[in-house]
Design a protein around this motif. Structure first.
Motif, PDB file in Angstrom:
ATOM      1  N   PHE A 362      45.608   1.946  -1.159  1.00  0.00           N
ATOM      2  CA  PHE A 362      45.570   1.288   0.154  1.00  0.00           C
ATOM      3  C   PHE A 362      46.640   0.211   0.288  1.00  0.00           C
ATOM      4  O   PHE A 362      47.085  -0.090   1.399  1.00  0.00           O
ATOM      5  N   VAL A 363      47.102  -0.359  -0.815  1.00  0.00           N
ATOM      6  CA  VAL A 363      48.227  -1.290  -0.725  1.00  0.00           C
ATOM      7  C   VAL A 363      49.498  -0.528  -0.338  1.00  0.00           C
ATOM      8  O   VAL A 363      50.297  -0.989   0.494  1.00  0.00           O
ATOM      9  N   THR A 364      49.677   0.654  -0.939  1.00  0.00           N
ATOM     10  CA  THR A 364      50.827   1.493  -0.584  1.00  0.00           C
ATOM     11  C   THR A 364      50.778   1.874   0.889  1.00  0.00           C
ATOM     12  O   THR A 364      51.805   1.826   1.601  1.00  0.00           O
ATOM     13  N   TYR A 365      49.582   2.252   1.370  1.00  0.00           N
ATOM     14  CA  TYR A 365      49.433   2.582   2.789  1.00  0.00           C
ATOM     15  C   TYR A 365      49.845   1.403   3.660  1.00  0.00           C
ATOM     16  O   TYR A 365      50.581   1.575   4.652  1.00  0.00           O
ATOM     17  N   ILE A 371      52.509  -3.206   7.354  1.00  0.00           N
ATOM     18  CA  ILE A 371      51.532  -4.299   7.339  1.00  0.00           C
ATOM     19  C   ILE A 371      51.889  -5.237   6.193  1.00  0.00           C
ATOM     20  O   ILE A 371      51.880  -4.821   5.031  1.00  0.00           O
ATOM     21  N   PRO A 372      52.228  -6.487   6.478  1.00  0.00           N
ATOM     22  CA  PRO A 372      52.571  -7.420   5.402  1.00  0.00           C
ATOM     23  C   PRO A 372      51.433  -7.567   4.393  1.00  0.00           C
ATOM     24  O   PRO A 372      50.271  -7.666   4.758  1.00  0.00           O
ATOM     25  N   VAL A 373      51.798  -7.554   3.100  1.00  0.00           N
ATOM     26  CA  VAL A 373      50.846  -7.680   2.004  1.00  0.00           C
ATOM     27  C   VAL A 373      51.282  -8.845   1.126  1.00  0.00           C
ATOM     28  O   VAL A 373      52.472  -8.992   0.819  1.00  0.00           O
ATOM     29  N   TYR A 387      51.558  -4.891 -11.389  1.00  0.00           N
ATOM     30  CA  TYR A 387      52.942  -5.117 -10.958  1.00  0.00           C
ATOM     31  C   TYR A 387      53.678  -3.794 -10.791  1.00  0.00           C
ATOM     32  O   TYR A 387      54.391  -3.568  -9.794  1.00  0.00           O
ATOM     33  N   LEU A 388      53.486  -2.873 -11.734  1.00  0.00           N
ATOM     34  CA  LEU A 388      54.177  -1.584 -11.657  1.00  0.00           C
ATOM     35  C   LEU A 388      53.682  -0.747 -10.490  1.00  0.00           C
ATOM     36  O   LEU A 388      54.451   0.024  -9.905  1.00  0.00           O
ATOM     37  N   LEU A 389      52.407  -0.894 -10.126  1.00  0.00           N
ATOM     38  CA  LEU A 389      51.848  -0.134  -9.007  1.00  0.00           C
ATOM     39  C   LEU A 389      52.193  -0.755  -7.651  1.00  0.00           C
ATOM     40  O   LEU A 389      51.900  -0.165  -6.614  1.00  0.00           O
ATOM     41  N   GLY A 390      52.791  -1.936  -7.656  1.00  0.00           N
ATOM     42  CA  GLY A 390      53.104  -2.610  -6.392  1.00  0.00           C
ATOM     43  C   GLY A 390      51.928  -3.363  -5.805  1.00  0.00           C
ATOM     44  O   GLY A 390      51.987  -3.819  -4.660  1.00  0.00           O
ATOM     45  N   ILE A 391      50.855  -3.489  -6.582  1.00  0.00           N
ATOM     46  CA  ILE A 391      49.702  -4.255  -6.102  1.00  0.00           C
ATOM     47  C   ILE A 391      50.046  -5.739  -6.067  1.00  0.00           C
ATOM     48  O   ILE A 391      49.664  -6.466  -5.145  1.00  0.00           O
ATOM     49  N   THR A 392      50.771  -6.207  -7.093  1.00  0.00           N
ATOM     50  CA  THR A 392      51.288  -7.583  -7.110  1.00  0.00           C
ATOM     51  C   THR A 392      52.812  -7.522  -7.149  1.00  0.00           C
ATOM     52  O   THR A 392      53.404  -6.491  -7.493  1.00  0.00           O
ATOM     53  N   ASP A 393      53.437  -8.626  -6.835  1.00  0.00           N
ATOM     54  CA  ASP A 393      54.899  -8.675  -6.805  1.00  0.00           C
ATOM     55  C   ASP A 393      55.453  -9.766  -7.709  1.00  0.00           C
ATOM     56  O   ASP A 393      56.599 -10.187  -7.545  1.00  0.00           O
ATOM     57  N   LEU A 394      54.655 -10.227  -8.663  1.00  0.00           N
ATOM     58  CA  LEU A 394      55.113 -11.224  -9.628  1.00  0.00           C
ATOM     59  C   LEU A 394      55.193 -10.568 -10.998  1.00  0.00           C
ATOM     60  O   LEU A 394      54.219  -9.976 -11.467  1.00  0.00           O
ATOM     61  N   ASP A 395      56.347 -10.663 -11.633  1.00  0.00           N
ATOM     62  CA  ASP A 395      56.572 -10.029 -12.933  1.00  0.00           C
ATOM     63  C   ASP A 395      55.842 -10.817 -14.019  1.00  0.00           C
ATOM     64  O   ASP A 395      56.237 -11.940 -14.343  1.00  0.00           O
ATOM     65  N   VAL A 423      46.668 -10.674   9.189  1.00  0.00           N
ATOM     66  CA  VAL A 423      45.429 -10.547   9.946  1.00  0.00           C
ATOM     67  C   VAL A 423      45.537  -9.455  11.007  1.00  0.00           C
ATOM     68  O   VAL A 423      44.544  -8.808  11.347  1.00  0.00           O
ATOM     69  N   ALA A 424      46.755  -9.210  11.494  1.00  0.00           N
ATOM     70  CA  ALA A 424      46.941  -8.184  12.523  1.00  0.00           C
ATOM     71  C   ALA A 424      46.783  -6.773  11.967  1.00  0.00           C
ATOM     72  O   ALA A 424      46.552  -5.829  12.720  1.00  0.00           O
ATOM     73  N   GLY A 425      46.900  -6.609  10.645  1.00  0.00           N
ATOM     74  CA  GLY A 425      46.810  -5.271  10.073  1.00  0.00           C
ATOM     75  C   GLY A 425      45.604  -5.034   9.200  1.00  0.00           C
ATOM     76  O   GLY A 425      45.364  -3.906   8.754  1.00  0.00           O
ATOM     77  N   ARG A 426      44.815  -6.079   8.945  1.00  0.00           N
ATOM     78  CA  ARG A 426      43.673  -5.953   8.032  1.00  0.00           C
ATOM     79  C   ARG A 426      42.711  -4.859   8.473  1.00  0.00           C
ATOM     80  O   ARG A 426      42.261  -4.047   7.650  1.00  0.00           O
ATOM     81  N   GLU A 427      42.386  -4.817   9.762  1.00  0.00           N
ATOM     82  CA  GLU A 427      41.430  -3.827  10.250  1.00  0.00           C
ATOM     83  C   GLU A 427      41.971  -2.410  10.092  1.00  0.00           C
ATOM     84  O   GLU A 427      41.210  -1.472   9.844  1.00  0.00           O
ATOM     85  N   ARG A 428      43.279  -2.237  10.192  1.00  0.00           N
ATOM     86  CA  ARG A 428      43.868  -0.910   9.996  1.00  0.00           C
ATOM     87  C   ARG A 428      43.706  -0.451   8.549  1.00  0.00           C
ATOM     88  O   ARG A 428      43.478   0.736   8.286  1.00  0.00           O
ATOM     89  N   VAL A 429      43.818  -1.393   7.622  1.00  0.00           N
ATOM     90  CA  VAL A 429      43.645  -1.035   6.212  1.00  0.00           C
ATOM     91  C   VAL A 429      42.188  -0.648   5.942  1.00  0.00           C
ATOM     92  O   VAL A 429      41.912   0.348   5.268  1.00  0.00           O
ATOM     93  N   ILE A 430      41.254  -1.421   6.483  1.00  0.00           N
ATOM     94  CA  ILE A 430      39.832  -1.101   6.310  1.00  0.00           C
ATOM     95  C   ILE A 430      39.525   0.261   6.921  1.00  0.00           C
ATOM     96  O   ILE A 430      38.794   1.072   6.346  1.00  0.00           O
ATOM     97  N   ASP A 431      40.122   0.529   8.070  1.00  0.00           N
ATOM     98  CA  ASP A 431      39.908   1.821   8.735  1.00  0.00           C
ATOM     99  C   ASP A 431      40.462   2.964   7.885  1.00  0.00           C
ATOM    100  O   ASP A 431      39.846   4.037   7.776  1.00  0.00           O
ATOM    101  N   TYR A 432      41.609   2.741   7.257  1.00  0.00           N
ATOM    102  CA  TYR A 432      42.195   3.748   6.371  1.00  0.00           C
ATOM    103  C   TYR A 432      41.257   4.048   5.197  1.00  0.00           C
ATOM    104  O   TYR A 432      41.005   5.212   4.855  1.00  0.00           O
TER     105      TYR A 432
END
Length: 591
Positions: A362-365, A371-373, A387-395, A423-432
């Motif tokens: 869902f982060v990739t979506y 949608i800013p993450v 970090y490798l999956l792109g879930i976080t962006d800090l090495d 906040v503008a995209g949170r509901e879209r992620v939940i819907d996904y």
């Protein structure tokens, strides 16, 4: 059904036995999860039951099951048997909505076993999802469909049987009892009898005894508990005024007619039912029949759909390998490779590959949908896999962050990755997520607002007709300290509230009225971030609620979702995350 045929009432093996066990237990009890109606905090309720030597105790809140996990744990810890129940609102047709003053009857339902508990979860959910109209309502159709494993008591003075008897409608009362037996089965229906000082019961109780003799259905004594002790009646009256917006001085307002709705001792109940001691003995018969366990502290992760030829572990490893190339290119040294292998071994050993794949998906979506993450926060930033999956962006390698702070194989607990979305995209992620795993398997999580010190003062003052300005001045004497209580204020001789309490009679009266209100639940709402994802239908594990067209939400809190072992995610919506997201991209690109 003869008492000798019922299983004996037993207590859990731990802790050691406390006071001598009583010959009665309460089966109709409202906690403060019956918001602004019940005044029993769960921990204090269980503590009082132990003081009274009760072998068992039921929870039967109005239309909700929000307190059952906390109640179950507290009872087990205290060494008394928890009985999980619900006071249902029953109508003829849960889909019909024809005015607030519809015919709506109370019915007390108790879970006899695991099947009964699961049916309670479904009934309590359907009452909201399909039947909500001013109250969560169920009808006889769904009662019949989900009756297995349940014991039914005919309810308080607002029960259909009691109302019929009060009106002298003997045939209607007989017909209702027959209908309930047809739903729940012979031996699973009891005639609920109360002695709470209500005028309505003067005619009802003798007729209830006659009804029992006519039908052979057993009498059971309950007390419709709404507060702990008799002296709490005044505070409960204030609570009802808060609920209805009334004032104490109003003559025509909702109130309980007596001071009898407290957790009475066995001796007090025997005095009240001196002519019918068998109705007290029946409470232990019912408690003995109720034997169920709620599985806690397990792991109920959803399965992640992987392509043919993969399992969740191998698919996670492949995504991490792709992440190595994306994040480090040709700079993958032995330190990074060793760290990845160590982390993957721990993740696989703890059974968490599906967790990481679900979050990665869902982060990739979100990122692919613009949608800013957020870049990640908390202990999850110490995970190279994240970090490798792109879930976080800090090495975590470059910043020397520890994976063990996030996952430790010696301390089995669900991973906790907090994800920040715009906040503008949170509901879209939940819907996904809901579309991917099933809308019956995803819900937002409830939170419960309690009455704090200043609010308790303002509420009490309004009910007592203290002018708003004066009430506001009293409330502001409470120091601006997070979660400070009135008891703590009064214990400090230098506190302004304590000094005013000692010198001003009005302040003293308001504060004394406010103190019992503190900590009681005022309302439920939706947690700002919490979302739960289940392997199967959520109602197999917890109750849901929905009011009108609002979102589907759990009836239990975030902590209870975690205790049940369900996957809980924090989807926090931030208004300025687009700015943060742009900054992260600049840093990542070396700007």
């Amino acid at each position: 059904m003869p008492a000798s045929s019922e299983p004996a009432l037993t207590k859990p093996s731990e802790p050691e036995p406390g006071p001598a066990k009583a010959g009665f237990c309460h089966l109709h009890v409202h906690t403060h999860y019956s918001a602004l109606d019940g005044a029993c905090k769960v921990d204090e309720l269980v503590e009082r039951a132990v003081e009274l030597g009760m072998p068992a105790l039921a929870i039967t809140d109005h239309g909700v099951l929000s307190g059952v996990i906390q109640f179950y744990q507290q009872c087990r810890k205290a060494g008394i048997k928890p009985i999980i129940g619900l006071e249902a609102y029953v109508v003829e047709d849960r889909f019909r909505k024809e005015g607030q003053n519809e015919d709506r009857w109370h019915l007390t339902l108790l879970a006899r076993d695991g099947a009964g508990y699961r049916n309670l979860l479904k009934l309590g959910s359907l009452a909201f999802l399909e039947g909500y109209y001013y109250k969560p309502r169920m009808d006889y159709t769904i009662l019949k469909e989900h009756s297995d494993g349940l014991i039914c008591l005919t309810g308080c003075a607002s029960g259909r049987v009691s109302r019929a008897l009060q009106n002298g409608q003997i045939a209607a009362a007989d017909a209702e009892v027959a209908r309930l037996i047809g739903i729940f089965g012979e031996g699973n229906v009891y005639l609920e009898m109360q002695e709470t000082g209500l005028r309505d019961l003067v005619e009802v109780n003798p007729r209830m005894v006659e009804l029992s003799a006519r039908t052979g259905v057993r009498l059971v004594a309950t007390n419709d508990v709404h507060y702990l002790r008799e002296e709490d009646a005044d505070a409960h009256d204030v609570l009802l005024c808060i609920q209805t917006g009334a004032r104490l001085a109003e003559e025509k307002r909702m109130r309980l007619e007596s001071r009898e709705f407290f957790l009475k001792s066995e001796a007090e109940m025997r005095e009240a039912f001196s002519d019918h001691p068998e109705a007290l003995a029946t409470t232990l018969e019912i408690a003995g029949r109720c034997d169920m366990e709620i599985e806690l502290e397990g792991m109920l992760l959803p399965h992640f759909p992987v392509p043919d030829g993969y399992d969740e572990s191998s698919y996670l490893r492949e995504q991490c390998e792709k992440g190595l190339a994306r994040r480090y290119g040709d700079a993958v040294g032995p330190e990074i490779r060793e760290r990845l292998e160590t982390e993957l071994a721990v993740v696989e050993k703890m059974g968490f590959p599906p967790y990481f794949l679900i979050v990665w998906d869902f982060v990739t979506y979100a990122k692919e949908s613009g949608i800013p993450v957020g870049p990640g926060r908390g202990s999850a930033a110490g995970s190279l896999v994240s970090y490798l999956l792109g879930i976080t962006d800090l090495d975590p390698i470059a910043h020397d962050l520890l994976f063990e702070r996030f996952l430790n194989p010696d301390r089995i607990s669900m991973p906790d990755i907090d994800i920040d979305f715009s906040v503008a995209g949170r509901e879209r992620v939940i819907d996904y997520v809901a579309n991917k795993y099933g809308r019956d398997r995803v819900a937002q999580i409830a939170t419960f607002g309690t009455i704090k010190a200043r609010q308790a003062i303002r509420d009490a003052a309004r009910v007592m007709d203290v002018p708003y300005g004066q009430a506001d001045r009293i409330a502001k004497l409470v120091p601006e300290v997070l979660n400070i209580t009135l008891t703590e204020c009064l214990a400090d001789p230098k506190c302004e509230l304590r000094m005013a309490y000692d010198s001003d009679e009005v302040v003293r009266e308001v504060v004394d009225m406010a103190r019992p209100l503190e900590g009681l639940i005022r309302q439920d709402s939706i947690h700002a971030a919490g979302v739960v994802i289940s392997r199967g239908p959520l109602t197999d594990h917890l109750p849901l609620m929905q009011k009108g067209d609002a979102e589907v939400v759990t009836q239990v809190s975030m902590g209870d979702v975690e205790k049940l072992g369900l996957l809980k995610m924090d989807f926090l919506g931030l208004r300025n995350l687009d700015v943060i997201d742009s900054a992260v991209k600049i840093i990542r690109e070396g700007g």
